[in-house]
Motif scaffolding. Structure first.
Motif, mmCIF file in Angstrom:
data_model
loop_
_atom_site.group_PDB
_atom_site.id
_atom_site.type_symbol
_atom_site.label_atom_id
_atom_site.label_comp_id
_atom_site.label_asym_id
_atom_site.label_seq_id
_atom_site.Cartn_x
_atom_site.Cartn_y
_atom_site.Cartn_z
ATOM 1 N N GLY A 215 5.989 2.596 -5.723
ATOM 2 C CA GLY A 215 5.867 2.067 -7.067
ATOM 3 C C GLY A 215 5.413 0.919 -7.285
ATOM 4 O O GLY A 215 4.407 0.080 -7.429
ATOM 5 N N THR A 216 5.036 -0.004 -5.390
ATOM 6 C CA THR A 216 4.379 -1.091 -5.103
ATOM 7 C C THR A 216 3.342 -0.649 -4.569
ATOM 8 O O THR A 216 3.419 -0.466 -3.356
ATOM 9 N N GLU A 358 1.987 5.057 -15.026
ATOM 10 C CA GLU A 358 3.790 5.175 -14.929
ATOM 11 C C GLU A 358 3.929 5.457 -13.727
ATOM 12 O O GLU A 358 5.817 5.199 -13.749
ATOM 13 N N ASN A 361 4.982 0.424 -10.346
ATOM 14 C CA ASN A 361 5.695 -0.808 -11.136
ATOM 15 C C ASN A 361 4.498 -2.292 -10.472
ATOM 16 O O ASN A 361 5.218 -3.344 -11.259
ATOM 17 N N GLU A 362 4.199 -2.257 -9.806
ATOM 18 C CA GLU A 362 4.412 -3.940 -9.468
ATOM 19 C C GLU A 362 2.838 -4.045 -8.652
ATOM 20 O O GLU A 362 2.754 -2.830 -7.702
#
Length: 436
Positions: A215-216, A358, A361-362
């Motif tokens: 997610g990074t 979605e 995240n980062e």
């Protein structure tokens, strides 16, 4: 809409990745891999360029020998690669370039996905995820130990999105499925064919490199080094080590003298330097003066100028070592990369495009890396012609480093990387106010 596309295609991403992982192929011998990619892209409706259409013959570096190429071509034929495809690829013309023109005015955007594996024997451990799930390498001493099986999977996902959403996109898209990234051998051949000469935006990326949470995403990198790969061949004279040692000229000693002294090259005050001797082969028996010696060497530098300093010093030491032991020497340059400078103007754009993601995240603006990348040739050509380019990282937990027999990545990174690219594609779409 994007979320549904990613969710629906994720099982296929995993299927593609595992199929590529269990059939790894080394650089310029990715015959089955290229064929698999081509058949999928063909079904999607892309225009395909294969063989000499994709690669400049004279710019290929570090080609395998003809015997190894022939063996791999025969294996590819047995594995079902169609003759028409194989004929285009014979002699190490692997990889392909897929293009799509929407017919609507807009930017020319290019993406690079590397496809080759490494000469590593994958660990046969029941706890190793590919082994546990029955998709470990079928090839002895060949393994996807750097994530390229994931990279080309992501590339197929990008292609699937373009094909499915062509009515909402504009401009042109070029997807470069590049052979022989390892060793800095393949990108130059695609670059010199002209594929990057009129590109407005270029994106490449890598799974891992740093161990980061899924997610990074890093929007840019800093730290890839310019590099040169060398093979040095020492030729001496064989003789009986007991009866006539004075008649021999020891190529093994020349090779080991070079290997030891290469590490004595002084560092450079202008920036980072690296030197490594990764392989040495010499000798045939304890009572024979070795006639042949061989070493594989790489130099690296923070800039092309610093790498050239390392290359000049390495060449001087190799020849001096040969002279010391009265043998002859030949040095072949078999790979090269350049330094990379990402366009930081793309960082806020990527941050904006992924702000409502979605799965992402980062966004890390710039990640510090090391090593080298031959996508440098593509990026630098785009920038020289007035376009912009960046190189991204996609986070995954790394229990083992790249190029390790137990290397693996979390498959959850595949939809994250794909969504990142999809958001970039949407950034140029005519009907998306957020990205306009």
């Amino acid at each position: 809409m994007t979320g549904n596309f990613i969710k629906n295609i994720t099982p296929q991403l995993i299927k593609w990745r595992r199929s590529f992982h269990c059939e790894p192929e080394l650089g310029f011998m990715e015959y089955v891999t290229t064929y698999k990619l081509g058949k999928e892209l063909q079904k999607l409706g892309f225009n395909l360029n294969v063989g000499k259409q994709a690669l400049d013959d004279e710019s290929r570096l570090g080609l395998p020998n003809e015997a190894d190429l022939k063996i791999q071509e025969e294996k590819a034929e047995l594995k079902g690669v169609e003759k028409a495809w194989l004929d285009k690829m014979r002699g190490g013309f692997t990889g392909l370039v897929a293009t799509w023109d929407t017919g609507r005015e807009g930017d020319h955007v290019a993406f690079r996905f590397d496809i080759d594996a490494l000469p590593i024997n994958e660990i046969a451990d029941g706890e190793h995820f590919p082994s546990l799930n029955h998709f470990a390498s079928n090839e002895k001493n060949v393994m996807h130990a750097c994530g390229h099986d994931g990279h080309m999977t992501i590339g197929l996902g990008v292609a699937a999105y373009i094909a499915a959403h062509q009515d909402s996109l504009k401009g042109r898209f070029t997807l470069l499925f590049q052979p022989a990234e390892e060793g800095g051998r393949g990108a130059k051949a695609m670059t010199e064919k002209g594929w990057l000469d009129d590109v407005d935006y270029f994106y490449a990326g890598h799974i891992g490199i740093q161990s980061l949470p899924v997610g990074t995403v890093a929007a840019a990198i800093q730290g890839f080094l310019a590099s040169t790969k060398l093979n040095a061949y020492f030729s001496g004279v064989a003789s009986h080590a007991g009866m006539h040692p004075e008649l021999g000229r020891n190529a093994l000693l020349a090779a080991t003298t070079a290997a030891n002294n290469l590490y004595a090259i002084p560092r450079n005050s202008d920036g980072i330097t690296r030197i490594n001797v990764g392989k040495i082969v010499a000798g045939s028996g304890r009572n024979i003066i070795p006639e042949k010696g061989y070493i594989e060497v790489e130099t690296r530098g923070e800039t092309q100028k610093i790498n050239q300093y390392m290359l000049d010093e390495a060449s001087r030491i190799i020849h001096a070592s040969a002279n010391m032991h009265n043998v002859t020497c030949r040095i072949d340059q078999v790979g090269v990369t350049e330094e990379i400078a990402c366009d930081t103007a793309l960082i806020p754009k990527i941050e904006n495009w992924c702000s409502n993601s979605e799965l992402v995240n980062e966004i890390i603006p710039i990640a510090q890396v090391s090593g080298s990348e031959d996508a440098s040739f593509m990026m630098n050509r785009v920038q020289q012609k007035g376009g912009k380019a960046t190189y991204m990282l996609f986070g995954t937990e790394l229990n083992y480093p790249h190029h390790h027999p137990a290397f693996d990545f979390q498959e959850e990174v595949l939809p994250v990387a794909l969504e990142t690219y999809v958001n970039i594609l949407k950034g140029g779409s005519p009907d998306c106010k957020k990205h306009g």
